[in-house]
Design an enzyme around this catalytic site. Structure first.
Site, short mmCIF file in Angstrom:
data_model
loop_
_atom_site.label_atom_id
_atom_site.label_comp_id
_atom_site.label_asym_id
_atom_site.label_seq_id
_atom_site.Cartn_x
_atom_site.Cartn_y
_atom_site.Cartn_z
CB CYS A 80 1.20 1.25 1.99
SG CYS A 80 -0.02 -0.06 1.77
CB CYS A 84 -4.66 -0.66 7.39
SG CYS A 84 -4.74 -1.56 5.84
CB CYS A 87 -0.81 0.68 9.12
SG CYS A 87 0.77 0.36 8.31
#
Ligand code: SF4
Length: 358
Positions: A80, A84, A87
């Site tokens: 990715c 985040c 995540c």
């Protein structure tokens, strides 16, 4: 003479009894063979377990046979471009199946009863600039004829060209958006630098309309956005569904040993989650999903096409459907069909049935 008669009689009796005795002996022999085989299998299995030869995932209790993979989430990549903090499917490997192998797996799932496929990650548009995803989306709709094909993305890498090439094969695009305040997005790990996440969301919404793809928004409610009021923004974007999740801990992903994230600081209580829902009660497309509802109600396939069993709070993989088939692998998925139906997992998921005003 008497001796001869006795011998003859004994001979006759023996020959009369020979047939029933013979068949009785035959049955006993079969039974013994069967018992011996059963004992041998049991010993062999025990030995294999002691040697650590048991396939991955079998430590979980087995599901009842016959689970149909109606709706499957295939996380074909863990890579990715965002980071985040909460995540729960992190970049633990960079593996992605060769396209033809992924197609073979999807074909097996279709044969086993799959109606909806959702492609997720990681970020699915990262692999081969979205071409890998596009080819799978097209394959599932045009060749497998699945009623519903959807994608979950952070939205940052989607280009209009992708919609031109593959939009017609996609039913739903779900874009993650946890805040309409760029500062909060930065805190969460979804900051886009100079680009604005909200403007990007508006652009994706416009393309979805132009290319006839249903637009959906996913939000994870956590410590940094739990007080936010998103009503007006959501009403303007007007998604077909706004899925609102409560931030969740998964051992080995976002908490505990070997995890790539420490999501504890993002957690909120049930009451706080309820408070957020209450504030947004008037938003009709809101579909809430607390941790309890999420539990065991998703069929998750990882990058090797192994079902991930989350029953113990971590993600234990089954064997790959490419090696053992769907029926065998799904027994270790931890999937609970009742929970799936209870959380409303089955809904109008084909754009042909949505009667949208494009
Ligand atoms: S965008 Fe999604 S996959 Fe990427 S880091 Fe964030 S939560 Fe994880």
């Amino acid at each position: 003479m008497g001796m001869l008669v006795a011998t003859a009689l004994a001979g006759r009796m023996l020959s009369t009894l020979r047939q029933p005795l013979g068949s009785l002996w035959g049955s006993l022999a079969t039974l013994l063979c069967w018992l011996r085989a059963a004992l041998w299998w049991s010993a062999a299995e025990k030995g294999q377990q002691q040697l650590g030869g048991e396939p991955e995932g079998t430590r979980e209790e087995e599901e009842e046979d016959g689970t149909i993979p109606t709706s499957v989430n295939y996380h074909f990549t863990r890579q990715c471009n965002y980071k985040c903090g909460f995540c729960f499917h992190t970049a633990k490997t960079s593996f992605v199946l060769p396209l033809e192998e992924a197609k073979r797996g999807l074909f097996l799932l279709k044969e086993a009863g799959m109606e909806k496929i959702n492609f997720s990650g990681g970020e699915p548009f990262l692999q081969d600039r979205g071409e890998y995803l596009g080819k799978l989306v097209k394959f599932c709709k045009a060749e497998l004829g699945l009623p519903s094909v959807s994608v979950v993305s952070n939205g940052s890498l989607i280009r209009e060209r992708w919609f031109r090439d593959y939009g017609e094969y996609l039913d739903i695009l779900a874009v993650s958006c946890d805040s309409f305040d760029e500062q909060v997005n930065v805190l969460i790990g979804r900051g886009q630098g100079k680009r604005n996440h909200v403007e990007n969301l508006q652009k994706l919404n416009k393309w979805c309309k132009e290319y006839k793809v249903a637009f959906k928004i996913n939000s994870v409610i956590n410590r940094f956005n739990v007080e936010e009021d998103m009503r007006e923004h959501i009403k303007v974007l007007n998604p077909v569904r706004w899925k609102v999740f409560q931030c969740l801990l998964i051992e080995g992903e976002n908490c505990g040993k070997d995890a790539l994230r420490e999501a504890e600081r993002f957690l909120i209580s049930e009451e706080e989650f309820e408070g957020f829902l209450e504030r947004h009660r008037e938003v009709s497309c809101l579909v809430p999903e607390c941790n309890q509802k999420m539990k065991d109600s998703y069929l998750i396939l990882d990058e090797y096409m192994r079902f991930l069993n989350c029953r113990q709070g971590s993600k234990d993989p089954s064997r790959s459907i490419l090696d053992v088939g769907v029926e065998q692998a799904i027994r270790f998925s931890g999937f609970n069909e009742k929970m799936f139906l209870r959380r409303g997992g089955k809904y109008v998921w084909s754009k042909a049935d949505m009667k949208l005003d494009w």
